[in-house]
Scaffold this motif. Structure first.
Motif, PDB file in Angstrom:
ATOM      1  N   THR A 167       0.757  -1.342   0.072  1.00  0.00           N
ATOM      2  CA  THR A 167      -0.064  -0.221  -0.109  1.00  0.00           C
ATOM      3  C   THR A 167       0.657   1.201   0.022  1.00  0.00           C
ATOM      4  OG1 THR A 167      -1.886  -1.072   0.985  1.00  0.00           O
ATOM      5  CG2 THR A 167      -1.944   1.277   1.217  1.00  0.00           C
ATOM      6  N   PRO A 168       0.492   2.335  -0.892  1.00  0.00           N
ATOM      7  CA  PRO A 168       1.459   3.320  -1.052  1.00  0.00           C
ATOM      8  C   PRO A 168       1.175   4.254   0.512  1.00  0.00           C
ATOM      9  CG  PRO A 168       0.102   3.179  -2.897  1.00  0.00           C
ATOM     10  CD  PRO A 168      -0.224   2.051  -2.058  1.00  0.00           C
ATOM     11  N   LYS A 169       2.232   4.913   0.926  1.00  0.00           N
ATOM     12  CA  LYS A 169       2.094   5.693   2.008  1.00  0.00           C
ATOM     13  C   LYS A 169       1.289   6.937   1.840  1.00  0.00           C
ATOM     14  CE  LYS A 169       4.838   7.930   5.699  1.00  0.00           C
ATOM     15  NZ  LYS A 169       6.107   8.159   6.152  1.00  0.00           N
ATOM     16  N   HIS A 170       1.605   7.401   0.523  1.00  0.00           N
ATOM     17  CA  HIS A 170       0.862   8.839   0.033  1.00  0.00           C
ATOM     18  C   HIS A 170       0.742   8.758  -1.315  1.00  0.00           C
ATOM     19  CE1 HIS A 170       0.349  13.239  -0.058  1.00  0.00           C
ATOM     20  NE2 HIS A 170      -0.789  12.645  -0.387  1.00  0.00           N
ATOM     21  N   LEU A 171      -0.590   8.540  -1.739  1.00  0.00           N
ATOM     22  CA  LEU A 171      -0.672   8.488  -3.119  1.00  0.00           C
ATOM     23  C   LEU A 171      -1.474   9.887  -3.509  1.00  0.00           C
ATOM     24  CD1 LEU A 171      -1.121   6.949  -5.826  1.00  0.00           C
ATOM     25  CD2 LEU A 171      -3.549   6.082  -4.905  1.00  0.00           C
ATOM     26  N   CYS A 172      -0.563  10.348  -4.486  1.00  0.00           N
ATOM     27  CA  CYS A 172      -1.220  11.646  -5.126  1.00  0.00           C
ATOM     28  C   CYS A 172      -1.850  11.096  -6.515  1.00  0.00           C
ATOM     29  CB  CYS A 172      -0.223  12.786  -5.463  1.00  0.00           C
ATOM     30  SG  CYS A 172      -0.117  13.755  -3.788  1.00  0.00           S
ATOM     31  N   ILE A 173      -3.020  11.558  -6.743  1.00  0.00           N
ATOM     32  CA  ILE A 173      -3.819  11.253  -8.242  1.00  0.00           C
ATOM     33  C   ILE A 173      -4.069  12.481  -8.832  1.00  0.00           C
ATOM     34  CG2 ILE A 173      -5.555  10.136  -9.161  1.00  0.00           C
ATOM     35  CD1 ILE A 173      -6.167   8.757  -6.465  1.00  0.00           C
ATOM     36  N   LEU A 174      -3.322  12.459 -10.090  1.00  0.00           N
ATOM     37  CA  LEU A 174      -3.599  13.723 -11.074  1.00  0.00           C
ATOM     38  C   LEU A 174      -4.867  13.572 -11.767  1.00  0.00           C
ATOM     39  CD1 LEU A 174      -2.714  16.214 -12.457  1.00  0.00           C
ATOM     40  CD2 LEU A 174      -1.360  14.989 -13.998  1.00  0.00           C
ATOM     41  N   GLY A 175      -6.188  14.203 -11.481  1.00  0.00           N
ATOM     42  CA  GLY A 175      -7.247  14.163 -12.193  1.00  0.00           C
ATOM     43  C   GLY A 175      -8.385  13.782 -11.074  1.00  0.00           C
ATOM     44  N   ALA A 176      -9.473  14.113 -11.348  1.00  0.00           N
ATOM     45  CA  ALA A 176     -10.601  13.714 -10.465  1.00  0.00           C
ATOM     46  C   ALA A 176     -11.869  13.359 -11.112  1.00  0.00           C
ATOM     47  CB  ALA A 176     -11.011  15.072  -9.559  1.00  0.00           C
ATOM     48  N   LEU A 257      -0.291   8.760  -9.412  1.00  0.00           N
ATOM     49  CA  LEU A 257      -0.964   8.131 -10.328  1.00  0.00           C
ATOM     50  C   LEU A 257      -1.658   9.262 -11.195  1.00  0.00           C
ATOM     51  CD1 LEU A 257      -2.976   5.842 -11.345  1.00  0.00           C
ATOM     52  CD2 LEU A 257      -4.717   6.508  -9.553  1.00  0.00           C
ATOM     53  N   ILE A 258      -1.489   8.811 -12.521  1.00  0.00           N
ATOM     54  CA  ILE A 258      -2.005   9.550 -13.693  1.00  0.00           C
ATOM     55  C   ILE A 258      -3.308   9.350 -14.143  1.00  0.00           C
ATOM     56  CG2 ILE A 258      -1.596  10.738 -15.975  1.00  0.00           C
ATOM     57  CD1 ILE A 258       0.698  11.672 -13.644  1.00  0.00           C
ATOM     58  N   ALA A 259      -4.418   9.804 -13.727  1.00  0.00           N
ATOM     59  CA  ALA A 259      -5.547   9.619 -14.066  1.00  0.00           C
ATOM     60  C   ALA A 259      -6.380  10.771 -15.034  1.00  0.00           C
ATOM     61  CB  ALA A 259      -6.511   9.105 -12.850  1.00  0.00           C
ATOM     62  N   ALA A 260      -5.611  11.261 -16.139  1.00  0.00           N
ATOM     63  CA  ALA A 260      -6.033  12.278 -16.774  1.00  0.00           C
ATOM     64  C   ALA A 260      -6.774  11.961 -17.987  1.00  0.00           C
ATOM     65  CB  ALA A 260      -4.852  13.296 -17.005  1.00  0.00           C
ATOM     66  N   GLY A 261      -7.444  10.924 -18.369  1.00  0.00           N
ATOM     67  CA  GLY A 261      -8.063  10.652 -19.544  1.00  0.00           C
ATOM     68  C   GLY A 261      -7.406   9.469 -20.149  1.00  0.00           C
ATOM     69  N   ARG A 262      -7.887   9.189 -21.403  1.00  0.00           N
ATOM     70  CA  ARG A 262      -7.207   8.161 -22.239  1.00  0.00           C
ATOM     71  C   ARG A 262      -7.189   8.440 -23.641  1.00  0.00           C
ATOM     72  NH1 ARG A 262      -7.308   3.258 -19.794  1.00  0.00           N
ATOM     73  NH2 ARG A 262      -7.393   2.103 -21.492  1.00  0.00           N
ATOM     74  N   THR A 263      -6.049   7.716 -24.258  1.00  0.00           N
ATOM     75  CA  THR A 263      -5.804   8.196 -25.747  1.00  0.00           C
ATOM     76  C   THR A 263      -6.083   6.883 -26.685  1.00  0.00           C
ATOM     77  OG1 THR A 263      -4.043   9.545 -24.867  1.00  0.00           O
ATOM     78  CG2 THR A 263      -3.754   8.759 -27.142  1.00  0.00           C
ATOM     79  N   PRO A 264      -6.835   6.959 -27.838  1.00  0.00           N
ATOM     80  CA  PRO A 264      -6.934   5.910 -28.627  1.00  0.00           C
ATOM     81  C   PRO A 264      -5.774   5.093 -29.438  1.00  0.00           C
ATOM     82  CG  PRO A 264      -8.491   7.826 -28.972  1.00  0.00           C
ATOM     83  CD  PRO A 264      -7.473   8.254 -28.117  1.00  0.00           C
TER      84      PRO A 264
END
Length: 451
Positions: A167-176, A257-264
């Motif tokens: 488990t990550p100690k501190h997970l930052c996520i780009l995107g909401a 974590l990069i959660a900023a959309g998806r690319t075809p």
């Protein structure tokens, strides 16, 4: 050169059933997949994430158990076992699909990277294949934004994060967005400190403000920090930590974590050999019958743009197979687009949002109740969330619904069935539902219009 009646590129949720359908109809068919059969849904989307979300809910419920008089201590999460269970379930799904494909006559399954070498020819593993009908189902991958220093740090995507064993100690996520919501709550329940970074003024910009605000409140109650108006400008490492430079502040985290959309996935298909052109973001344009600008070439699923959901991809297969094999005239025009966000409580959505309805000039009635008014929620201790529906005042027909509840997707599906059947809101308001169920509260929801 090997000649086929059909070549399908990508063994996802449209490509795999279409390959079997065409082959069973007597078409000599080739199904090409460069990675794993099943596509994103089976390998790093729906199946693995909902498996792990199920484990996270068990941890959450264990943490609340003492409130119900049941002793429990979920303080030590074994993420290796969580991952092992996820891998086992994914493996079972892949094995099942592999056996199904392997037992289908007239169907060749080929593992490798496919690329067009001409208008109707495909190169794969040094061989040339030809077919008059070609179907592209190559899906999409996590989009990686152009941020200074990002490629110098060990960032995670929605694919790679599923293979963590600690488990990550501190997970930052780009995107909401939806992925960020699900991953953030899941890893918070596994014990991580979680921070969501959203450059806009609020989360979930496609949802109504009141629904998004309720989800925001729920996630903060779970201990997640949400930073809106936070633009990530630079990333670096410092003392084994990831340093995030935002507009006006700095953060450090153990994982990003990069959660900023998806690319075809279209960049390596050689589409220029066919005359096909993608949009600026790599999407293959199609008409309402999923035909591209080149006769005989179709695009299905996420690669064609539009709603990026497994069930939409599967419906693409239904449309194409019915049109080709049964000479029907099915289209994507006006098809319903239900979807769920599998946070806990989960969000089930169908039809118009309130904002969309008002922009279209609809004469709208709003039905809305908090889950604290739902008997089953009170009895089971799950009262977070709300139910909301939109009704056309002139006809009484239901225009849309947002159900943020335990089993929100199941309740939403009841509303969707009513919409598909043309039922008026008062028919649900006065309908007989089993007591006590969550769906029974559709009575109460639509009573809020006529108190």
């Amino acid at each position: 050169m090997k000649k086929y009646d059909a070549i399908i590129i990508g063994a996802g949720q449209a490509g795999t059933p279409l390959a079997r359908k065409l082959a069973k109809a007597g078409w000599r068919t080739a199904l090409i997949e460069r990675r794993k059969i099943g596509g994103t849904c089976v390998n790093d989307g729906c199946t693995p994430t909902k498996t792990m979300i199920g484990a996270a809910r068990e941890a959450y419920m264990a943490g609340r158990a003492q409130r119900f008089g049941i002793p429990s201590d979920p303080s030590h999460i074994d993420l290796r076992k969580v991952k092992a269970r996820k891998d086992e379930i994914v493996g079972q799904a892949v094995d099942g699909l592999t056996k199904s494909i392997g037992s289908t006559k007239n169907l060749d399954y080929i593992e490798g990277q496919a690329a067009f070498s001409g208008m109707k020819t495909i190169e794969v593993n040094g061989e040339t294949l030809q077919a008059d009908n070609i179907f592209i189902n190559t899906g999409a991958r996590p989009g990686i934004p152009d941020i200074e220093g990002l490629h110098t740090v060990p960032y995670l995507t929605s694919t790679t994060i599923l293979d963590l064993t600690e488990t990550p100690k501190h997970l930052c996520i780009l995107g909401a967005g939806y992925v960020a919501m699900e991953m953030g709550q899941m890893f918070r329940r596994f014990g991580a400190q979680v921070t969501l970074l959203e450059k806009n003024t609020r989360i979930l910009g496609k949802e109504d403000e009141d629904v998004a605000a309720e989800i925001h409140k729920i996630l903060e109650e779970d201990g997640i920090t949400i930073c809106c108006g936070a633009e990530l400008r630079k990333v670096s490492t410092s003392n084994d930590q990831i340093l995030l430079e935002l507009n006006g502040r700095q953060l450090t985290s153990s994982h990003l974590l990069i959660a900023a959309g998806r690319t075809p996935n279209t960049g390596d298909l050689g589409l220029d050999k066919t005359g096909l052109r993608t949009t600026g973001n790599g999407i293959i344009p199609v008409n309402e019958k999923l035909e591209t600008g080149v006769p005989g070439i179709y695009a299905m699923g996420d690669v064609k743009g539009g709603p990026a959901f497994t069930h939409i991809s599967y419906n693409d297969y239904i449309i194409i197979s019915k049109n080709i094999l049964e000479q029907q005239q099915r289209t994507i025009r006006d098809r319903p687009v239900p979807y769920c966000m599998f946070t806990d409580p989960e969000l089930g959505r169908i039809g118009l949002t309130e904002q969309e309805a008002r922009e279209q000039g609809k004469n709208v009635l709003i039905a809305k109740i908090p889950m604290t008014k739902v008997a089953r929620g009170v009895e089971s201790g799950d009262t977070r969330g709300l139910m909301k529906a939109l009704v056309d005042k002139d006809s009484g027909l239901i225009l849309g619904a947002a159900i943020l509840s335990v089993a929100g997707g199941e309740i939403m599906s009841v509303v969707q069935m009513a919409m598909m059947g043309g039922l008026r809101y008062d028919q649900l308001r006065d309908g007989v539902f089993a007591h006590p169920t969550f769906s029974e509260s559709l009575n109460n929801l639509f009573m809020s219009i006529d108190p």
